[in-house]
Design an enzyme around this catalytic site. Sequence first.
Site, mmCIF file in Angstrom:
data_model
loop_
_atom_site.group_PDB
_atom_site.id
_atom_site.type_symbol
_atom_site.label_atom_id
_atom_site.label_comp_id
_atom_site.label_asym_id
_atom_site.label_seq_id
_atom_site.Cartn_x
_atom_site.Cartn_y
_atom_site.Cartn_z
ATOM 1 C CD GLU A 6 -12.462 60.844 -31.628
ATOM 2 O OE1 GLU A 6 -13.318 61.023 -30.753
ATOM 3 O OE2 GLU A 6 -11.852 59.773 -31.782
ATOM 4 C CG ASP A 7 -10.260 64.824 -29.960
ATOM 5 O OD1 ASP A 7 -11.422 64.786 -30.378
ATOM 6 O OD2 ASP A 7 -9.841 64.096 -29.038
#
Length: 741
Positions: free
Chosen positions: A76-77
């Site tokens: 996600e990051d």
Amino acid sequence: MMRQYELVERVQKYKPDADVALLNKAYVYAMQKHGRQKRASGDPYISHPLEVAAILTDLHMDESTIAVALLHDTIEDTTATRAEIDAYFGEEIGRLVEGLTKIKKLDLVTRKAQQAENLRKLLIAVADDMRVLLVKLADRLHNMRTLYYMRPDKRRRISEETMEIYAPLAGRMGMQDMREELEELAFQYINPEAYQTIRGKLSDLSGHNEPLVESIENELRDLLVANGVSDARVKGRQKKPYSIFNKMQSKSLSFEQLSDLYGFRIIVDELATCYRVLGLVHTNWRTVPDRFKDYISNPKQNGYQSLHTTIIGPSRQRIELQIRTQRMHEVAENGIAAHTLYKDGRVKSGEVSDDETTVFGWFRKTISALAEGDSPEEFLEHTKLELFQDQVFCFTPKGKLIALPKDATPIDFAYAVHTNIGDTCVGAKINGRMMPLVTRLNNGDEVEIIRSGVQVPPPAWEEIVVTGKARAAIRRATRLAIRKQYSGLGYRILERTFTRAGKTFSRDVLKSALHRLGQHDVEDVIAAVGRNELSSSDVLKAVYPDHKDERVTVKPNTEEGWVSLPSAQELAFRVPESSAPEQDGENAGKGPALLPLRGLSRGAAVRFAPFGAVPGDRIVGIVGEDESITIYPIQSPVLQHFDDEPNRWVDVRWDIDSANEKRFRARLSVNILNEPGTLSEITGAIAMLDVNIRAVQMAVVADDFAQATLDLEVWDLRQLTQTINQLSALGCVATVNRVFE
């Protein structure tokens, strides 16, 4: 901050043969990927996955789950991909990490639909492997522990989401310790004043009651030892602030009226000893009627087992007692995480024991049913209804157990048995007696459904039922019944909207946009527009995402920062040719305030009927001879003059988000007693609701009565309705009516 070697040591304490190489590899990969990323607190980002992993070591999770915790934010990051994680750590860990990853680019129109779709993705992943849920809850717990460093508005939003979804979900999985901590952390940000007040009162009581708690513990222990139960452990504990606040709210009690601020647990080694202890307690002290529950012979669906009873115990104190074995206590505290398969990573069906399959099979089945929801918003609603309520247990005439939410009705029961039975339900027998379908069911009720082949579920049932399955089925039947009624109107609205935008409308163009609108069928979209459940401008935006006229904002020109509409005249505005940027995040509240609407073309002159509309009203625009547009609420009597001119009607909708900080004007006409103090009572009631009074006009219409015209400023329709209801309840008020142009 937790160190990697400390994490490995914690895992090795409960699993000496743990795969240390896997843990070290996951740590190094996560550290490299997160690089110099920082948390809001200023700590290195890698501290977060390390702390999440540490929480899971308290639950004695297997090393694969710990590795997933270390990696859970990488996709996600960071630049990490699922394929890369599969290559480094195997497909199983890659699947779990992906299940924890939010959908970054959701091709959906509304923000609520996006939130619902992310929750749907998470729960579907949970149904496949419960370890996804354990990592997600640990992730949320650490985020809540460090929430102080976030902006106040973000703290409240995350806390409300935690209270509505994640804390109840932890409770539904039997993880009571985690649920209580999540609730406490969220409570202090949602209602800080109540939290500090209750915490202060508990602190004052703690020193005073400590000797009493110790005395009760000793007396219970002495009773058990004297009767040959020497291995029992007795422990008293003070209830948590949120639990106390919840009870005060639900039972309308003050803090001083609460008599059960302390609970006691008796933990023994053998199941049979539980009932022996219960007999000793009931023999020596008087029981409180209707306060005994046997969750050992009839466990909760999440596997919780314990005996609950309330007695008038030592020192004439009202005491809540829980009696359970050590194994039951582990399941009660850690729920799903207490089961062996989640500690050892044995998740394949062939390796799951029968009791574990029984315990969690219902959850997977429920999630599978939820995944088939008609729209993202309905899915979110059904999830809360199905998963997050207290339960009652009822029986069919053949003895089948049906678990339902608290306050469920025979209609909910019928749909829980089978959708067809719910659709054809016309009556019900409860414990052999014919009872109304609105009857609330209680634990142990036997319910027999009376059916008719010609029955169609009435739309009013939707307001009666409490289960998501029943509500979805009723809505589905209602849609089919009224689709034809609204399809024609919806088609004409869409046709006009598309024509104004220079586009051609047909049913075929909607097919490619169904997934963006959260609908399964073209006719559902058209009918939803006709019923005002879906804006025609949203449909246009879904079909033509590059179309730029989906949002129009009107800039105010008053010092107050909002549109002023004096009653003597209409104030006209020119819609700006270029769309103003969205204001959110850190920029919220900065720069000029905007009055957002959907459904208007740029460059259009817009005016508002005085005291006409507040967010929540359904509004329409009427095109004038000069091509300007006047906005009216749908209740405005002026609109009847345009009934024969449908081509002048424009579909318009508010576009106000939950962070709105502006008030809107409305006018009320109040018929009141003409006596001293009346006006003071009315204005006091309004002020209690955080409503601003802009102007008041009084006219005496009779010796005993006067007519008050109140110009108010409110946040939205809900607050205005609360104000009307509050005024109507006053003894000095005869009638209250909203005034439209």
